[in-house]
Design an enzyme around this catalytic site. Sequence first.
Site, PDB file in Angstrom:
ATOM      1  N   CYS A   2       0.771  -1.246  -0.017  1.00  0.00           N
ATOM      2  CA  CYS A   2       0.269  -0.118   0.178  1.00  0.00           C
ATOM      3  C   CYS A   2       0.792   1.226  -0.116  1.00  0.00           C
ATOM      4  O   CYS A   2       1.696   1.111   0.293  1.00  0.00           O
ATOM      5  CB  CYS A   2      -1.005  -0.037   1.091  1.00  0.00           C
ATOM      6  SG  CYS A   2      -1.910  -1.447   1.499  1.00  0.00           S
ATOM      7  N   ARG A  30       3.594  -0.093  -5.095  1.00  0.00           N
ATOM      8  CA  ARG A  30       3.185  -0.614  -3.766  1.00  0.00           C
ATOM      9  C   ARG A  30       1.978  -1.172  -3.461  1.00  0.00           C
ATOM     10  O   ARG A  30       1.757  -1.932  -2.524  1.00  0.00           O
ATOM     11  CB  ARG A  30       3.254   0.407  -2.633  1.00  0.00           C
ATOM     12  CG  ARG A  30       4.649   1.350  -2.706  1.00  0.00           C
ATOM     13  CD  ARG A  30       4.424   2.555  -1.921  1.00  0.00           C
ATOM     14  NE  ARG A  30       4.496   1.870  -0.421  1.00  0.00           N
ATOM     15  CZ  ARG A  30       5.678   1.609   0.343  1.00  0.00           C
ATOM     16  NH1 ARG A  30       6.862   1.925  -0.211  1.00  0.00           N
ATOM     17  NH2 ARG A  30       5.631   1.038   1.499  1.00  0.00           N
ATOM     18  N   TRP A  74      -2.784  -2.275  -1.598  1.00  0.00           N
ATOM     19  CA  TRP A  74      -2.619  -3.973  -1.865  1.00  0.00           C
ATOM     20  C   TRP A  74      -3.305  -4.843  -0.734  1.00  0.00           C
ATOM     21  O   TRP A  74      -3.025  -4.462   0.195  1.00  0.00           O
ATOM     22  CB  TRP A  74      -1.111  -4.330  -1.854  1.00  0.00           C
ATOM     23  CG  TRP A  74      -0.681  -5.695  -2.324  1.00  0.00           C
ATOM     24  CD1 TRP A  74      -0.279  -6.117  -3.272  1.00  0.00           C
ATOM     25  CD2 TRP A  74      -0.674  -6.854  -1.474  1.00  0.00           C
ATOM     26  NE1 TRP A  74      -0.174  -7.480  -3.494  1.00  0.00           N
ATOM     27  CE2 TRP A  74      -0.249  -7.803  -2.171  1.00  0.00           C
ATOM     28  CE3 TRP A  74      -0.767  -7.184  -0.272  1.00  0.00           C
ATOM     29  CZ2 TRP A  74      -0.023  -9.120  -1.848  1.00  0.00           C
ATOM     30  CZ3 TRP A  74      -0.626  -8.519   0.386  1.00  0.00           C
ATOM     31  CH2 TRP A  74      -0.455  -9.448  -0.397  1.00  0.00           C
ATOM     32  N   ASN A 100      -1.289   1.740   6.045  1.00  0.00           N
ATOM     33  CA  ASN A 100      -0.312   0.721   5.169  1.00  0.00           C
ATOM     34  C   ASN A 100       0.437  -0.045   6.319  1.00  0.00           C
ATOM     35  O   ASN A 100       1.061   0.275   7.253  1.00  0.00           O
ATOM     36  CB  ASN A 100       0.892   1.704   4.780  1.00  0.00           C
ATOM     37  CG  ASN A 100       2.021   0.748   4.223  1.00  0.00           C
ATOM     38  OD1 ASN A 100       1.922  -0.416   4.184  1.00  0.00           O
ATOM     39  ND2 ASN A 100       3.289   1.449   3.854  1.00  0.00           N
ATOM     40  N   GLY A 101      -0.159  -1.302   6.202  1.00  0.00           N
ATOM     41  CA  GLY A 101       0.437  -2.371   7.033  1.00  0.00           C
ATOM     42  C   GLY A 101      -0.748  -3.534   7.492  1.00  0.00           C
ATOM     43  O   GLY A 101      -1.732  -3.659   6.636  1.00  0.00           O
ATOM     44  N   GLU A 468      16.659 -16.981  -9.846  1.00  0.00           N
ATOM     45  CA  GLU A 468      16.323 -15.749 -10.252  1.00  0.00           C
ATOM     46  C   GLU A 468      15.276 -16.013 -11.435  1.00  0.00           C
ATOM     47  O   GLU A 468      14.246 -15.188 -11.678  1.00  0.00           O
ATOM     48  CB  GLU A 468      17.334 -14.733 -10.238  1.00  0.00           C
ATOM     49  CG  GLU A 468      17.046 -13.437 -10.701  1.00  0.00           C
ATOM     50  CD  GLU A 468      16.045 -12.538  -9.889  1.00  0.00           C
ATOM     51  OE1 GLU A 468      15.505 -11.551 -10.335  1.00  0.00           O
ATOM     52  OE2 GLU A 468      15.618 -13.068  -8.674  1.00  0.00           O
ATOM     53  N   LYS A 472      11.457 -14.677 -12.380  1.00  0.00           N
ATOM     54  CA  LYS A 472      11.266 -13.714 -13.327  1.00  0.00           C
ATOM     55  C   LYS A 472       9.728 -14.537 -14.185  1.00  0.00           C
ATOM     56  O   LYS A 472       9.013 -13.655 -14.514  1.00  0.00           O
ATOM     57  CB  LYS A 472      12.250 -13.193 -14.265  1.00  0.00           C
ATOM     58  CG  LYS A 472      13.707 -12.500 -13.460  1.00  0.00           C
ATOM     59  CD  LYS A 472      13.081 -11.236 -12.814  1.00  0.00           C
ATOM     60  CE  LYS A 472      12.956 -11.538 -11.319  1.00  0.00           C
ATOM     61  NZ  LYS A 472      12.868 -10.338 -10.429  1.00  0.00           N
ATOM     62  N   GLU A 475       6.725 -14.275 -12.077  1.00  0.00           N
ATOM     63  CA  GLU A 475       6.119 -13.212 -11.663  1.00  0.00           C
ATOM     64  C   GLU A 475       5.269 -12.539 -12.958  1.00  0.00           C
ATOM     65  O   GLU A 475       4.335 -11.803 -12.622  1.00  0.00           O
ATOM     66  CB  GLU A 475       7.195 -12.194 -11.316  1.00  0.00           C
ATOM     67  CG  GLU A 475       7.879 -12.396  -9.895  1.00  0.00           C
ATOM     68  CD  GLU A 475       8.966 -11.248  -9.633  1.00  0.00           C
ATOM     69  OE1 GLU A 475       8.498 -10.512  -8.767  1.00  0.00           O
ATOM     70  OE2 GLU A 475       9.874 -11.270 -10.278  1.00  0.00           O
ATOM     71  N   HIS A 491      17.931 -36.867  -7.914  1.00  0.00           N
ATOM     72  CA  HIS A 491      17.514 -37.031  -6.668  1.00  0.00           C
ATOM     73  C   HIS A 491      15.753 -36.683  -6.202  1.00  0.00           C
ATOM     74  O   HIS A 491      15.292 -36.812  -5.459  1.00  0.00           O
ATOM     75  CB  HIS A 491      18.079 -36.268  -5.595  1.00  0.00           C
ATOM     76  CG  HIS A 491      19.699 -36.396  -5.791  1.00  0.00           C
ATOM     77  ND1 HIS A 491      20.078 -37.455  -5.041  1.00  0.00           N
ATOM     78  CD2 HIS A 491      20.540 -35.643  -6.059  1.00  0.00           C
ATOM     79  CE1 HIS A 491      21.534 -37.430  -5.414  1.00  0.00           C
ATOM     80  NE2 HIS A 491      21.816 -36.317  -5.986  1.00  0.00           N
ATOM     81  N   LYS A 585       5.794  -3.879  -5.299  1.00  0.00           N
ATOM     82  CA  LYS A 585       7.177  -3.801  -5.204  1.00  0.00           C
ATOM     83  C   LYS A 585       7.768  -3.675  -3.941  1.00  0.00           C
ATOM     84  O   LYS A 585       9.024  -4.188  -3.705  1.00  0.00           O
ATOM     85  CB  LYS A 585       7.797  -2.352  -5.984  1.00  0.00           C
ATOM     86  CG  LYS A 585       8.870  -2.351  -6.251  1.00  0.00           C
ATOM     87  CD  LYS A 585       9.426  -2.462  -7.666  1.00  0.00           C
ATOM     88  CE  LYS A 585      11.017  -2.310  -7.775  1.00  0.00           C
ATOM     89  NZ  LYS A 585      11.401  -3.673  -8.560  1.00  0.00           N
TER      90      LYS A 585
HETATM   91  C1  AGP Z   1      11.371  -9.111  -7.387  1.00  0.00           C
HETATM   92  O1  AGP Z   1      11.154  -9.001  -8.811  1.00  0.00           O
HETATM   93  C2  AGP Z   1      10.212  -8.967  -6.551  1.00  0.00           C
HETATM   94  N1  AGP Z   1       9.784  -7.555  -6.536  1.00  0.00           N
HETATM   95  C3  AGP Z   1      10.501  -9.094  -4.945  1.00  0.00           C
HETATM   96  O2  AGP Z   1      10.787 -10.682  -4.957  1.00  0.00           O
HETATM   97  C4  AGP Z   1      11.395  -8.417  -4.280  1.00  0.00           C
HETATM   98  O3  AGP Z   1      12.634  -8.625  -4.859  1.00  0.00           O
HETATM   99  C5  AGP Z   1      11.391  -8.666  -2.706  1.00  0.00           C
HETATM  100  O4  AGP Z   1      10.119  -8.285  -2.424  1.00  0.00           O
HETATM  101  C6  AGP Z   1      12.661  -7.940  -2.154  1.00  0.00           C
HETATM  102  O5  AGP Z   1      12.280  -6.553  -2.291  1.00  0.00           O
HETATM  103  P1  AGP Z   1      13.421  -5.560  -1.857  1.00  0.00           P
HETATM  104  O6  AGP Z   1      14.654  -5.785  -2.732  1.00  0.00           O
HETATM  105  O7  AGP Z   1      12.874  -4.313  -2.098  1.00  0.00           O
HETATM  106  O8  AGP Z   1      13.624  -5.769  -0.400  1.00  0.00           O
END
Ligand code: AGP
Length: 590
Positions: A2, A30, A74, A100-101, A468, A472, A475, A491, A585
Amino acid sequence: MCGIFGYYSTNDDDSAFEVIHKGLKRLEYRGYDSWGISLLQPGGIKTYKTTDGLDKKPDKPAIKANTGIGHTRWATHGKVTKNNAHPHFSTDGSFVLAQNGIVENYLELKGFLSQQGYKFTTQTDTEIIVKLIEHWRKKTPDLEQAVIKAFKKLKGRNTIIILTTENTIIAIKNGSPLTVGIADGAWFFSSDTLSFSNRTDKAVILDNGQMAVLDDRGLRFKEIATGKVIHKKPENLDHKQSKIDKEGFDHFMLKEIVEQKNAVLEATNYSLAELKPLLELIGHSRQVFTLGAGTASHAAGQTAYFLRNIAGIKAVELASYEVSSFAEIFDKKTVVLAFSQSGETADSLEAIELAKSSGAKIVSLVNMMGSTMSRESDLEYYLRVGPEICVVSTKAFTGKVAWGYLLANSLRGKFTVTKKELEATSSKLGSFLKPKLFSQIENLSKMLVKKEHIFVLGRGQNYYIAKEGALKIKETSYRHAEAFSAGELKHGVIALIESGTPVICIISEDEEKQNMLSAISEIKARGGLVIGIAKKDHKLFDKFIRTPELGGLDSLANVIPFQLLGYYMGKLQGFDPDKPRNLAKSVTVK
Ligand code: AGP
């Protein structure tokens, strides 16, 4: 999660709606489930809420205003509906509130308030706070006091902002970020400084347990524990790099992928003297932990790999959400390297608080200026790769890995030669990030987007790149992509391979090459479809993507095809790669 925003002007510019809407646009990363703006107008507070995107130009309320608050959501409690959108009204209409929280004890508080006869019209935990303030107002008519009393009852990381009919804005921080931007006759309350960086670079950043109150008597700060007024010195924020613009790209994601050739240099733009305090700290330490969440945890893993492999340092990577069992292991001889794009990720903040409580030294590498993580660190370093707007992190990852590589080599006395290597890496990435690569990946995406499951294999320096890479794809394309060490194949994982199952294999010209090729032939034996990401083509590959040879930084070249795969697979399905569903984000709640 948020974004909250507030605007207060004595300039009579009547532009509160526009200013707040712009601020929310800059906070959209956010959370983008719904948004709302409340304005103080002659007849009282008027609120506009919607589940449409912030891009959709709303039919603005007729009457203009100088004061208001806003929120982009959010959803944590309650569905994505207009009714659950913030800000939320008090029963008597004398104030509205946005949060926010997460109120972790909201069920308990709701039970208590229901017994007092309070009725609830939304499914949010936020409405609990509104009712709690109303409850305390019956005991103390002073709204500020009632707000403090109520806020102290909340468990969890919460930041709230309130607009009252007395033309007052009240905001309190506990965990989630809160800043107040100061301009001439105008004030901006916000979850981050970037959202008002086009209006001022002077801001106060609040710490946990602090409150800001702004009314016709001016701006003042209080400690909610004591109620005492405190002095907060405004900071000058370096917003030179805060331009938020797609610069002709369709999406921020593609622009930020292309900017990685610069990110390699921007993030490592440190002199040996600037790195020296950290080199000495690690030199005197007994153990180093690197940590982060999501993409930042993969950069932490890559850096720990470099510290072990290049510098022979006892370094271990931790995912922020799995740190509690290390509480007894952290001590005064421990250095924690914390990675974060936002510097506000709740899990990472709590992890460093835990390590700190055992005497560990905290060193942070963050992209956003003025973040909580930087303020909580003993040593702070910045990525300086410019704002990363796309929710899916790309250039911040590359910046963190390049910085980790410079650190590891500097510990081995190879600072100068590595700086040259980074220059070469940047120009090679520049030649790689070309339309020819984009169209090759776009074609491959057309095939992969039809697949339900995609597997990604890597080993050694490419293990965290595989993780990673899979993230990607998940996401942005919402496809199930899973990464494994190629060593894990026999395994269990190989049971998932059948005819046509796509397996993306990352191969560098290093000591793991033969192991990777053995794994590939085992996959082929089960009919798997192998996509090789490598320096040279191989007869075992069904599809091949050539990446430039970057030596010890090969991992940086190998991650790019995955970023582009995610981008095109999402785009091909009509999704917005910048704002994937259900994501935000900056994850400011646990
Ligand atoms: C990555 O694409 C995501 N947005 C998410 O995994 C992000 O890396 C994670 O929430 C950590 O965020 P930060 O780097 O702002 O701590």
